[in-house]
Design a protein around this motif. Structure first.
Motif, mmCIF file in Angstrom:
data_model
loop_
_atom_site.group_PDB
_atom_site.id
_atom_site.type_symbol
_atom_site.label_atom_id
_atom_site.label_comp_id
_atom_site.label_asym_id
_atom_site.label_seq_id
_atom_site.Cartn_x
_atom_site.Cartn_y
_atom_site.Cartn_z
ATOM 1 N N GLU A 70 37.722 53.241 -7.097
ATOM 2 C CA GLU A 70 37.432 53.220 -5.668
ATOM 3 C C GLU A 70 38.716 53.499 -4.895
ATOM 4 O O GLU A 70 39.781 52.967 -5.232
ATOM 5 C CB GLU A 70 36.854 51.867 -5.263
ATOM 6 N N GLU A 71 38.613 54.333 -3.876
ATOM 7 C CA GLU A 71 39.792 54.653 -3.079
ATOM 8 C C GLU A 71 40.281 53.396 -2.359
ATOM 9 O O GLU A 71 39.488 52.565 -1.928
ATOM 10 C CB GLU A 71 39.466 55.754 -2.068
ATOM 11 N N PRO A 72 41.605 53.237 -2.223
ATOM 12 C CA PRO A 72 42.146 52.051 -1.565
ATOM 13 C C PRO A 72 41.734 51.980 -0.100
ATOM 14 O O PRO A 72 41.432 53.007 0.521
ATOM 15 C CB PRO A 72 43.671 52.233 -1.710
ATOM 16 N N ASP A 73 41.732 50.780 0.428
ATOM 17 C CA ASP A 73 41.303 50.543 1.812
ATOM 18 C C ASP A 73 42.509 50.576 2.746
ATOM 19 O O ASP A 73 43.300 49.627 2.769
ATOM 20 C CB ASP A 73 40.591 49.194 1.903
ATOM 21 N N PRO A 74 42.682 51.633 3.550
ATOM 22 C CA PRO A 74 43.839 51.684 4.447
ATOM 23 C C PRO A 74 43.744 50.678 5.585
ATOM 24 O O PRO A 74 44.775 50.238 6.117
ATOM 25 C CB PRO A 74 43.808 53.127 4.970
ATOM 26 N N LEU A 75 42.521 50.301 5.985
ATOM 27 C CA LEU A 75 42.380 49.332 7.077
ATOM 28 C C LEU A 75 42.957 47.975 6.673
ATOM 29 O O LEU A 75 43.621 47.301 7.474
ATOM 30 C CB LEU A 75 40.899 49.183 7.454
ATOM 31 N N GLU A 76 42.703 47.595 5.432
ATOM 32 C CA GLU A 76 43.264 46.337 4.936
ATOM 33 C C GLU A 76 44.783 46.389 4.923
ATOM 34 O O GLU A 76 45.465 45.423 5.294
ATOM 35 C CB GLU A 76 42.731 46.057 3.532
ATOM 36 N N ARG A 77 45.339 47.553 4.538
ATOM 37 C CA ARG A 77 46.794 47.690 4.504
ATOM 38 C C ARG A 77 47.390 47.641 5.919
ATOM 39 O O ARG A 77 48.457 47.064 6.129
ATOM 40 C CB ARG A 77 47.161 49.001 3.818
ATOM 41 N N ILE A 78 46.705 48.226 6.887
ATOM 42 C CA ILE A 78 47.185 48.189 8.273
ATOM 43 C C ILE A 78 47.228 46.759 8.783
ATOM 44 O O ILE A 78 48.202 46.336 9.420
ATOM 45 C CB ILE A 78 46.292 49.071 9.167
#
Length: 281
Positions: A70-78
């Motif tokens: 699954e592609e990583p979640d950029p929103l979580e990283r932000i």
């Protein structure tokens, strides 16, 4: 959806089989052990000859990653980087050390550790950029196993067909067997071209997509880590990181930021006072 690759491969196989049935082909004719040995055995051997044994052993795991990855979640990283920036501005860079154990991503944790250690920004950038380049190289080497297989499989299929036709030409004295023998010979080409375009190339493309997504996330994280080191305003940092996102995710991030700002304003307002207008992201 995690299972997109598996669903796509299964759908392609089912529709191809359905088309063959509509054309009058008996699917039992595709059960051809010699053709399978020509194509899949020959392809596996050729791939093994062109790469290391460690890469060959990793093939099952790579299939699993392509199907379940699954592609990583950029929103979580932000959200994570904005929170770390807030802590750094409020309590200082050394306060980030207490957050290290809660950061699951190794790349992010390494960057924040270097921030806590007071690393020079240029050195920090250089180290993390090397990490990104190394990731691309590792993933590219792994993906090329499937790209090589996609190149070898059609050739092995043609080789199997040629050998099958050689057998046909050796038995021209039996006209009744020519049709089934020729049909069997061309099944090797079908297996070779089909496996390359339905399995090997799609898996390689999916692995590349996952790598590209991880690289984009790491580049975004690198900019965020440098911003934390420089004491950038968390709201400005969030705006900068949102610019990395596609429009649909950017709108989602903006809505989440407004909601968070609204809750924070309401929590900080005196009893009975209206909540402050949230800052637009």
């Amino acid at each position: 959806m995690k299972a997109t690759t598996a669903i796509g491969i299964a759908l392609a196989c089912i529709l191809i089989a359905l088309g063959a049935i509509m054309e009058g082909t008996q699917l039992t004719a595709l059960i051809n052990i010699p053709a399978s040995l020509f194509v899949f055995g020959g392809t596996f051997g050729a791939v093994m000859a062109g790469t290391s044994f460690e890469r060959v052993k990793a093939i099952p795991r790579l299939y699993q990653i392509a199907i379940k990855g699954e592609e990583p979640d950029p929103l979580e990283r932000i959200e994570l980087m904005a929170r770390l920036a807030e802590i750094a501005r409020r309590e200082g860079l050394l306060a980030l050390e207490a957050e290290l154990d809660q950061i699951r991503d190794r790349f992010t944790r390494k960057g924040i550790q270097m921030v806590v250690d007071g690393t020079d920004p240029e050195v920090l950038r250089e180290v993390l950029e090397i990490e990104i380049e190394a990731l691309e190289q590792r993933h590219g080497d792994a993906r090329r196993v499937f790209e090589k297989a996609a190149g070898f499989a059609p050739t092995m299929g043609i080789l199997g067909t040629v050998l099958g036709l050689v057998h046909v030409l050796q038995n021209l004295d039996d006209p009744g067997s020519l049709g089934p023998a020729i049909s069997s010979a061309f099944i090797a080409t079908l297996f070779g071209v089909g496996s390359a375009n339905v399995v090997f190339f799609p898996v390689a493309n999916r692995l590349k997509e996952l790598t590209d997504a991880e690289v984009r996330l790491r580049i975004m994280t690198l900019d965020a880590v440098l911003a934390v080191l420089e004491g950038e305003n968390p709201r400005v940092l969030r705006e900068k990181l949102v610019s990395f996102l596609p429009p649909e995710l950017a709108d989602q991030a903006a809505a989440g930021a407004q909601s968070s700002a609204g809750r924070a304003s309401a929590a900080g307002a005196p009893a009975g006072a209206p909540a402050a207008e949230p800052v637009a992201a």
